[in-house]
Design a protein around this motif. Structure first.
Motif, mmCIF file in Angstrom:
data_model
loop_
_atom_site.group_PDB
_atom_site.id
_atom_site.type_symbol
_atom_site.label_atom_id
_atom_site.label_comp_id
_atom_site.label_asym_id
_atom_site.label_seq_id
_atom_site.Cartn_x
_atom_site.Cartn_y
_atom_site.Cartn_z
ATOM 1 N N GLY B 64 0.809 -1.217 0.000
ATOM 2 C CA GLY B 64 0.000 0.000 0.000
ATOM 3 C C GLY B 64 0.835 1.255 0.000
ATOM 4 O O GLY B 64 0.326 2.353 0.207
ATOM 5 N N MET B 65 2.132 1.174 -0.227
ATOM 6 C CA MET B 65 3.002 2.346 -0.164
ATOM 7 C C MET B 65 3.533 2.721 -1.549
ATOM 8 O O MET B 65 4.457 3.510 -1.656
ATOM 9 N N GLU B 66 2.970 2.127 -2.580
ATOM 10 C CA GLU B 66 3.486 2.373 -3.927
ATOM 11 C C GLU B 66 3.460 3.856 -4.257
ATOM 12 O O GLU B 66 4.306 4.348 -4.999
ATOM 13 N N ARG B 67 2.480 4.560 -3.690
ATOM 14 C CA ARG B 67 2.320 5.966 -4.033
ATOM 15 C C ARG B 67 3.517 6.813 -3.601
ATOM 16 O O ARG B 67 3.721 7.899 -4.109
ATOM 17 N N PHE B 68 4.311 6.299 -2.651
ATOM 18 C CA PHE B 68 5.415 7.109 -2.129
ATOM 19 C C PHE B 68 6.725 6.842 -2.860
ATOM 20 O O PHE B 68 7.764 7.321 -2.467
ATOM 21 N N VAL B 69 6.678 6.051 -3.951
ATOM 22 C CA VAL B 69 7.927 5.658 -4.599
ATOM 23 C C VAL B 69 8.356 6.636 -5.692
ATOM 24 O O VAL B 69 9.498 7.072 -5.728
#
Lengths: 503, 114
Positions: B64-69
């Motif tokens: 769920g952290m893909e957006r921060f990559v």
């Protein structure tokens, strides 16, 4: 991932405002009655207010909440600014309903743009990462460019629009360059942590910078470039050149909106960025902001003395007041004073509200006083004490408040700001602020003297004010005096809002 | 590689800033501002490509952290869009100015001065 109903509830104030603005613009296709436009806009703002109050209760019960994958943070600090922006927008729209005659047939577009800009400012106060900060900053700025140049039949508004657009674009470039370095040094754009637990800039920097070229220099460069970019919005010296030109050239209600709502949200985001993201870094931001505060208020006040146009003078006064507010920012960023942080932030929040009341009263009075003649010279204010008693009284109260004379809110606000500075060990800055207040009395009181003691040169007939104009004058003057006599209530709210940022 | 890209970005930014300060024609000034934005985009994309995102460095789980990559590239996309909006407003103002004054030189904008 994905949008949930909770996300939508958390941005309900901005959503309501955006829907309201769209309805207002579309209503212009059906009817060109300005009363209808105003009623629709106020309805949208009322719904916005209701949602913001509901969110305040929610945040009070459950603590700060993040929305849209941590790109927005809804805490009491953000909500305080939202109340301020929405209230300012409502007053500006009511006061300009008479003035808006000269925008015909584009009155509904004018109102819609004010609401869109207000929505951008509200998002800005709640922005939790650098991307959201940038996008909402532009959402707030671009409508104001169009508003500044709204009267296209004259050259002055177009000039104001061109200057505002070009300088805001250049300052955006500086801001973004700064953001790029902050991102490069930390590896994240997150300013405030959210529910996903992704690391913030402060945490990433605390873990030791990754092998970025230039290392700590990148953070320094990023913060300084971002300060330069925000300095434009705050009309901080040396990025203040546009302020008097835009205030003078733009329609008076636009100047009022720029001076209050726009400044409040910009200060909110600077506080958030420097407190939450860069507060832990070893650099001494306090000295930087203290120096900027001293230069800003001194230049603003000194140049204001020689002004002859009342709107231009208010522009320089806005620069000086940006300097006073920067005292609070310097106090907040001072080192080793963690316990004082809430007091510093709450003093800035209190002054933003008081400053909004005083500046709005001054601009609204100028709208009434210049309504018929269109003459904005200070000399043209001669005899207004008799010709327009209410507007002259409102302008006098507002100017005394801006000087910082009790029992107005300006006195209380400056007291809290200077107190925060002294508590943070910046005694010299409080002294500079006090000396500046004395200097500012010269030109503020000069206007009052012209209004009451000098006879009008030509036309001596009474200047009538419409009901909407009188209403906004009463509201703002009442706010200046009531908050001056009983600052306790607002201060308590400001403290609660500030503690939302600190915890 | 990152250093070279950052140096290119800094050079572009300075050329843009010089153009803003020295050009009189408003369209040329808008083009210079555009150059500054694109310098920022180069820096953002370079940082995004050549540094390790804080999420990968610091947190254990990436679910769920893909957006921060790819945040740098995301911001670059937003910059492009907003810059287009800014140019649209600028061109509208140029047209309004040309109709009123028969000039598009910003140095002729001097009515708002004491």
């Amino acid at each position: 991932m994905g949008i949930t109903a909770r996300d939508l509830f958390l941005i309900a104030p901005e959503l309501a405002l955006t829907v309201g603005a769209t309805v207002v613009v579309l209503s212009g296709l059906v009817s060109r009655q300005r009363q209808l436009t105003l009623v629709l806009a106020l309805l949208g703002l009322a719904v916005t207010f209701a949602f913001a109050i509901a969110l305040w209760d929610n945040v009070h019960a459950n603590g700060a909440q993040s929305a849209f994958n941590d790109s927005l943070i809804v805490d009491k600090f953000a909500l305080y600014i939202k109340f301020l922006v929405a209230g300012t927008a409502a007053l500006v729209l009511i006061a300009s309903s008479e003035y808006a005659e000269r925008f015909r047939p584009y009155g509904s577009e004018f109102t819609g743009l004010v609401l869109f800009s207000a929505a951008g400012l509200m998002l800005l106060a709640a922005a939790a990462d650098l991307i959201t900060i940038y996008v909402s900053l532009e959402l707030a700025t671009l409508p104001v460019v169009a508003l500044a140049a709204f009267v296209r039949t004259r050259i002055a508004p177009i000039e104001a629009g061109v200057k505002y657009l070009l300088l805001s674009a250049v300052s955006s470039a500086f801001l973004l360059y700064g953001f790029a370095f902050l991102y490069g040094a930390s590896g994240t754009m997150q300013v405030v942590g959210g529910s996903s637990g992704a690391p913030t800039i402060a945490q990433a920097l605390g873990e030791g910078s990754p092998d970025v070229p230039f290392g700590g220099l990148a953070i320094m460069a990023g913060a300084i470039l971002a300060t330069a970019g925000f300095g434009f919005k705050l009309s901080m010296v040396p990025f203040q050149m546009w302020t008097p030109d835009v205030y003078e050239g733009a329609p008076t209600p636009v100047g009022a909106f720029l001076a209050t709502a726009s400044k409040a949200a910009a200060f909110a985001v600077v506080l958030r960025l420097f407190y939450e993201a860069l507060g832990g870094s070893s650099a001494d931001w306090s000295t930087l902001f203290a120096a900027l505060a001293a230069i800003t208020m001194t230049i603003g006040n000194l140049v204001a003395i020689v002004q002859s146009n009342v709107k231009r003078l208010l522009g320089y006064s806005a620069i000086a007041h940006a300097g006073y507010l920067l005292i609070g920012v310097a106090a907040v960023t001072a080192h080793g004073q963690e316990t004082q942080d809430a007091a510093g932030i709450s003093s800035v929040l209190f002054y933003l509200a008081g400053y909004a009341a005083m500046t709005l009263a001054a601009f609204f009075a100028v709208i009434v006083l210049t309504q018929r003649s269109g003459d904005e010279r200070i000399e043209a204010m001669a005899g207004m004490g008799k010709r327009a008693p209410l507007a002259a009284l409102a302008l006098a109260v507002a100017l005394l408040g801006l000087t910082g004379i009790p029992p107005t809110v300006g006195f209380m606000g400056k007291l809290f700001l200077f107190n925060a500075a002294v508590n943070s060990g910046l005694v010299w800055l409080a002294v500079v602020g006090a000396v500046n207040s004395v200097v500012s009395a010269y030109y503020y009181v000069g206007i009052i003297r012209t209004m009451y003691l000098r006879e009008p040169a030509g036309d001596a007939s009474p200047v009538a004010a419409a009901f909407s104009g009188r209403l906004t004058l009463w509201i703002t003057v009442a706010a200046i005096l009531v908050l001056g006599f009983w600052p306790g209530g607002l201060l308590e709210v400001a403290r609660t809002a500030a503690s939302g940022l600190v915890s | 590689m990152l250093e070279r890209l950052l140096i290119i970005s800094a050079i572009l930014f300075c050329i843009g800033l010089y153009g803003v300060l020295s050009r009189r024609h408003m369209i040329a000034v808008l083009m210079s501002v555009e150059l500054m934005f694109n310098a920022v985009n180069v820096a953002l994309v370079a940082f995004s490509r050549y540094t390790v995102p804080a999420v990968n460095r610091l947190s254990g789980s990436h679910v769920g952290m893909e957006r921060f990559v790819l945040e740098g590239q995301t911001l670059a996309v937003f910059v492009i869009v907003v810059a287009a909006a800014e140019v649209a407003l600028g061109l509208a103002l140029i047209i309004a100015l040309a109709r009123r004054r028969d000039t598009v030189h910003i140095s002729d904008l001097n009515t708002l001065r004491r």
